[in-house]
Write a protein that holds these residues in place. Structure first.
Motif, PDB file in Angstrom:
ATOM      1  N   ALA A   1       0.815  -1.218   0.000  1.00 49.30           N
ATOM      2  CA  ALA A   1       0.000   0.000   0.000  1.00 49.30           C
ATOM      3  C   ALA A   1       0.845   1.263   0.000  1.00 49.30           C
ATOM      4  CB  ALA A   1      -0.914   0.002   1.215  1.00 49.30           C
ATOM      5  N   GLY A   2       2.164   1.125   0.191  1.00 50.34           N
ATOM      6  CA  GLY A   2       3.020   2.302   0.220  1.00 50.34           C
ATOM      7  C   GLY A   2       4.463   1.907  -0.071  1.00 50.34           C
ATOM      8  N   ILE A   3       5.277   2.932  -0.334  1.00 51.55           N
ATOM      9  CA  ILE A   3       6.687   2.719  -0.687  1.00 51.55           C
ATOM     10  C   ILE A   3       7.535   3.637   0.190  1.00 51.55           C
ATOM     11  CG2 ILE A   3       8.417   2.948  -2.553  1.00 51.55           C
ATOM     12  CD1 ILE A   3       6.303   0.774  -3.150  1.00 51.55           C
ATOM     13  N   ARG A   4       8.701   3.146   0.625  1.00 50.04           N
ATOM     14  CA  ARG A   4       9.678   4.024   1.267  1.00 50.04           C
ATOM     15  C   ARG A   4      10.858   4.097   0.315  1.00 50.04           C
ATOM     16  NH1 ARG A   4      11.456   5.480   7.201  1.00 50.04           N
ATOM     17  NH2 ARG A   4      13.717   5.562   6.977  1.00 50.04           N
ATOM     18  N   ALA A   5      11.368   5.312   0.069  1.00 50.88           N
ATOM     19  CA  ALA A   5      12.427   5.457  -0.937  1.00 50.88           C
ATOM     20  C   ALA A   5      13.459   6.479  -0.500  1.00 50.88           C
ATOM     21  CB  ALA A   5      11.814   5.890  -2.262  1.00 50.88           C
ATOM     22  N   ASN A   6      14.684   6.281  -0.972  1.00 52.10           N
ATOM     23  CA  ASN A   6      15.818   7.145  -0.641  1.00 52.10           C
ATOM     24  C   ASN A   6      16.252   7.922  -1.878  1.00 52.10           C
ATOM     25  OD1 ASN A   6      18.269   8.220   0.379  1.00 52.10           O
ATOM     26  ND2 ASN A   6      19.375   6.375  -0.266  1.00 52.10           N
ATOM     27  N   SER A   7      16.302   9.228  -1.795  1.00 59.47           N
ATOM     28  CA  SER A   7      16.798  10.166  -2.819  1.00 59.47           C
ATOM     29  C   SER A   7      15.658  10.707  -3.680  1.00 59.47           C
ATOM     30  CB  SER A   7      17.880   9.559  -3.740  1.00 59.47           C
ATOM     31  OG  SER A   7      17.307   8.819  -4.783  1.00 59.47           O
ATOM     32  N   THR A   8      15.860  11.940  -4.137  1.00 61.66           N
ATOM     33  CA  THR A   8      14.828  12.584  -4.971  1.00 61.66           C
ATOM     34  C   THR A   8      14.730  11.875  -6.320  1.00 61.66           C
ATOM     35  OG1 THR A   8      16.477  14.182  -5.702  1.00 61.66           O
ATOM     36  CG2 THR A   8      15.041  14.877  -3.929  1.00 61.66           C
ATOM     37  N   ALA A   9      15.862  11.381  -6.828  1.00 62.82           N
ATOM     38  CA  ALA A   9      15.831  10.702  -8.136  1.00 62.82           C
ATOM     39  C   ALA A   9      14.964   9.449  -8.048  1.00 62.82           C
ATOM     40  CB  ALA A   9      17.242  10.339  -8.572  1.00 62.82           C
ATOM     41  N   ASP A  10      15.131   8.668  -6.980  1.00 63.88           N
ATOM     42  CA  ASP A  10      14.333   7.439  -6.829  1.00 63.88           C
ATOM     43  C   ASP A  10      12.859   7.787  -6.626  1.00 63.88           C
ATOM     44  OD1 ASP A  10      16.740   6.167  -7.030  1.00 63.88           O
ATOM     45  OD2 ASP A  10      16.588   5.040  -5.161  1.00 63.88           O
ATOM     46  N   ILE A  11      12.593   8.816  -5.823  1.00 65.86           N
ATOM     47  CA  ILE A  11      11.193   9.184  -5.561  1.00 65.86           C
ATOM     48  C   ILE A  11      10.514   9.592  -6.868  1.00 65.86           C
ATOM     49  CG2 ILE A  11       9.695  10.902  -4.421  1.00 65.86           C
ATOM     50  CD1 ILE A  11      11.815  10.880  -2.104  1.00 65.86           C
ATOM     51  N   GLN A  12      11.214  10.407  -7.673  1.00 68.31           N
ATOM     52  CA  GLN A  12      10.609  10.845  -8.935  1.00 68.31           C
ATOM     53  C   GLN A  12      10.382   9.666  -9.870  1.00 68.31           C
ATOM     54  OE1 GLN A  12      13.418  13.888  -9.829  1.00 68.31           O
ATOM     55  NE2 GLN A  12      12.226  15.474  -8.790  1.00 68.31           N
ATOM     56  N   ALA A  13      11.367   8.765  -9.947  1.00 74.41           N
ATOM     57  CA  ALA A  13      11.221   7.606 -10.842  1.00 74.41           C
ATOM     58  C   ALA A  13      10.063   6.719 -10.375  1.00 74.41           C
ATOM     59  CB  ALA A  13      12.522   6.809 -10.871  1.00 74.41           C
ATOM     60  N   ILE A  14       9.951   6.524  -9.075  1.00 78.97           N
ATOM     61  CA  ILE A  14       8.874   5.675  -8.538  1.00 78.97           C
ATOM     62  C   ILE A  14       7.520   6.329  -8.795  1.00 78.97           C
ATOM     63  CG2 ILE A  14       7.883   4.788  -6.364  1.00 78.97           C
ATOM     64  CD1 ILE A  14      10.845   4.352  -5.440  1.00 78.97           C
ATOM     65  N   ARG A  15       7.449   7.659  -8.625  1.00 74.68           N
ATOM     66  CA  ARG A  15       6.184   8.379  -8.823  1.00 74.68           C
ATOM     67  C   ARG A  15       5.630   8.218 -10.235  1.00 74.68           C
ATOM     68  NH1 ARG A  15       3.740   9.676  -5.089  1.00 74.68           N
ATOM     69  NH2 ARG A  15       4.048  11.267  -3.512  1.00 74.68           N
ATOM     70  N   THR A  16       6.529   8.149 -11.225  1.00 78.62           N
ATOM     71  CA  THR A  16       6.022   8.031 -12.592  1.00 78.62           C
ATOM     72  C   THR A  16       5.486   6.628 -12.876  1.00 78.62           C
ATOM     73  OG1 THR A  16       8.209   7.527 -13.433  1.00 78.62           O
ATOM     74  CG2 THR A  16       7.535   9.828 -13.552  1.00 78.62           C
ATOM     75  N   GLN A  17       5.855   5.641 -12.053  1.00 78.01           N
ATOM     76  CA  GLN A  17       5.410   4.256 -12.298  1.00 78.01           C
ATOM     77  C   GLN A  17       4.261   3.833 -11.407  1.00 78.01           C
ATOM     78  OE1 GLN A  17       7.380   1.028 -13.386  1.00 78.01           O
ATOM     79  NE2 GLN A  17       8.126   2.289 -15.065  1.00 78.01           N
ATOM     80  N   VAL A  18       4.264   4.350 -10.171  1.00 76.39           N
ATOM     81  CA  VAL A  18       3.403   3.775  -9.149  1.00 76.39           C
ATOM     82  C   VAL A  18       2.687   4.899  -8.395  1.00 76.39           C
ATOM     83  CG1 VAL A  18       3.546   2.563  -6.930  1.00 76.39           C
ATOM     84  CG2 VAL A  18       4.901   1.750  -8.844  1.00 76.39           C
ATOM     85  N   ASP A  19       1.361   4.813  -8.284  1.00 76.31           N
ATOM     86  CA  ASP A  19       0.663   5.909  -7.592  1.00 76.31           C
ATOM     87  C   ASP A  19       0.351   5.545  -6.131  1.00 76.31           C
ATOM     88  OD1 ASP A  19      -1.199   4.041  -8.258  1.00 76.31           O
ATOM     89  OD2 ASP A  19      -2.759   5.468  -8.777  1.00 76.31           O
ATOM     90  N   LEU A  20       1.337   5.016  -5.442  1.00 77.97           N
ATOM     91  CA  LEU A  20       1.171   4.708  -4.012  1.00 77.97           C
ATOM     92  C   LEU A  20       1.802   5.822  -3.181  1.00 77.97           C
ATOM     93  CD1 LEU A  20       2.160   0.910  -3.914  1.00 77.97           C
ATOM     94  CD2 LEU A  20      -0.131   1.904  -3.909  1.00 77.97           C
TER      95      LEU A  20
END
Ligand SMILES: CC(=O)N[C@H](C=O)[C@@H](O)[C@H](O)[C@H](O)COP(=O)(O)O
Length: 339
Positions: free
Chosen positions: A150-169
């Protein structure tokens, strides 16, 4: 203001908006009325029935906003809900008359409360790890989503941006950064907070141990500074001891996590599961905000147990997204058996 809000403030200034869709390779273009931002979703207003039908089959679309010589172009995927459509994710570029441009990455957000009683998967790989790559972390996040996380924890702005474009969690964001004058490395200074706020994770987690941050800044002073600069930002406290959990509660964190149990001098030798998660059981009786179990929750049974005890959610990282650690558990067990 997060990225989608910033993009929206530009978009509403454009008098002309066009939406391009596709049907069996055939392009279609439609002038649309406006866009509307609601609950972290950017809605496209004024699509006709045919356009909605096309989007249902092929969600890929492009939006062009024009105002004199200024243009804003967006490409992404639209989702339809209750006969309205909104961008699930998109990349946008604002081109000004002087030729300068500004890029945006947006993704529809789900409220963080959706993680209640569910799994958050930590998708992290540091530069020295074999899977260090934002593309790979976004795929990890997509795999977690497909598995029901139901959610993601991520490190770095690059990873957060990449994850945001794939996954709307919903995303808990951190930046790990080392400084010579402090052992604190999870979102240690305002520099990391500023960067995270611009990437727009739903919650920012930071070290909430009883140690001084770089520049000899206390946790209390750091939290006060973040609150005055970003009053709307939700914060999670990464703690290592019961005393730190109580302190985080007093300091007004929105969520408290057991992330650093066993990783600090003060918690050395402790593991969160000892004595049937005693520290978690104690904390749940004393604190006033949701507790998130995190750190060495490495089996489905442990994850189930912490939720049954009353944790708001549970974060699992290495046991799901660090194949080197997973393989090492097997090789270690085999070596033991062989002796
Ligand atoms: C101590 C520290 O730096 N923890 C980090 C915090 O973000 C991550 O490296 C962990 O993977 C995460 O907390 C999840 O924990 P586990 O990987 O044990 O499930």
């Amino acid at each position: 203001m997060n990225e989608i809000e910033r993009l929206y403030t530009f978009l509403v200034q454009f008098p002309e908006l066009y939406l391009a869709t596709q049907e069996q390779g055939q392009p279609h273009i439609l002038p649309i009325r406006s866009v509307h931002l609601e609950n972290g979703r950017l809605y496209v207003i004024g699509c006709d029935k045919e356009t909605l039908q096309r989007l249902n089959t092929n969600p890929k679309a492009a939006l062009l906003a024009v105002s004199g010589q200024q243009q804003l172009r967006m490409e992404g995927r639209l989702l339809i809900e209750d006969s309205r459509c909104y961008f699930r994710s998109a990349q946008a570029e604002l081109v000004s008359p002087d030729g300068t441009s500004q890029a945006f990455h947006i993704s529809a957000q789900r409220p963080f409360e959706n993680v209640y009683g569910k799994l958050i998967v930590s998708c992290q790989a540091l530069p020295e790890e074999p899977l260090h790559s934002s593309v790979i972390m976004a795929r990890m996040a997509e795999a977690a989503r497909r598995a029901g996380a139901a959610g993601i924890r991520a490190n770095s702005t690059a990873d957060i941006q990449a994850i945001r474009t794939q996954v709307d969690l919903p995303i808990i964001g951190i930046i790990k950064a080392e400084y010579p004058d402090s052992p604190v490395y999870i979102t240690p200074t305002m520099k990391e907070i500023d960067a995270l706020v611009s990437a727009g994770p739903d919650v920012i987690a930071l070290d909430a141990t009883d140690r001084l941050r770089p520049g000899n800044i206390s946790l209390a002073d750091f939290v006060a500074a973040i609150r005055s600069r970003y009053p709307q930002q939700k914060l999670m406290a990464d703690c290592s001891t019961p005393a730190e959990i109580l302190q985080a509660d007093e300091l007004g964190f929105d969520y408290i996590g057991t992330t650093l149990v066993g990783y600090t001098e003060a918690s050395r030798g402790h593991r969160i599961e000892e004595n049937d998660f005693e520290w978690i059981r104690q904390a749940l009786e004393q604190i006033h905000v949701p507790l998130i179990a995190e750190g060495n929750i490495d089996t489905p049974e442990k994850a189930r147990r912490v939720l049954d005890l009353g944790c708001f959610s549970v974060v699992v990282g290495s046991a799901i997204t660090r194949p080197q650690n997973i393989a090492a558990r097997f090789t270690a067990a085999l070596e033991k058996e062989g002796k």
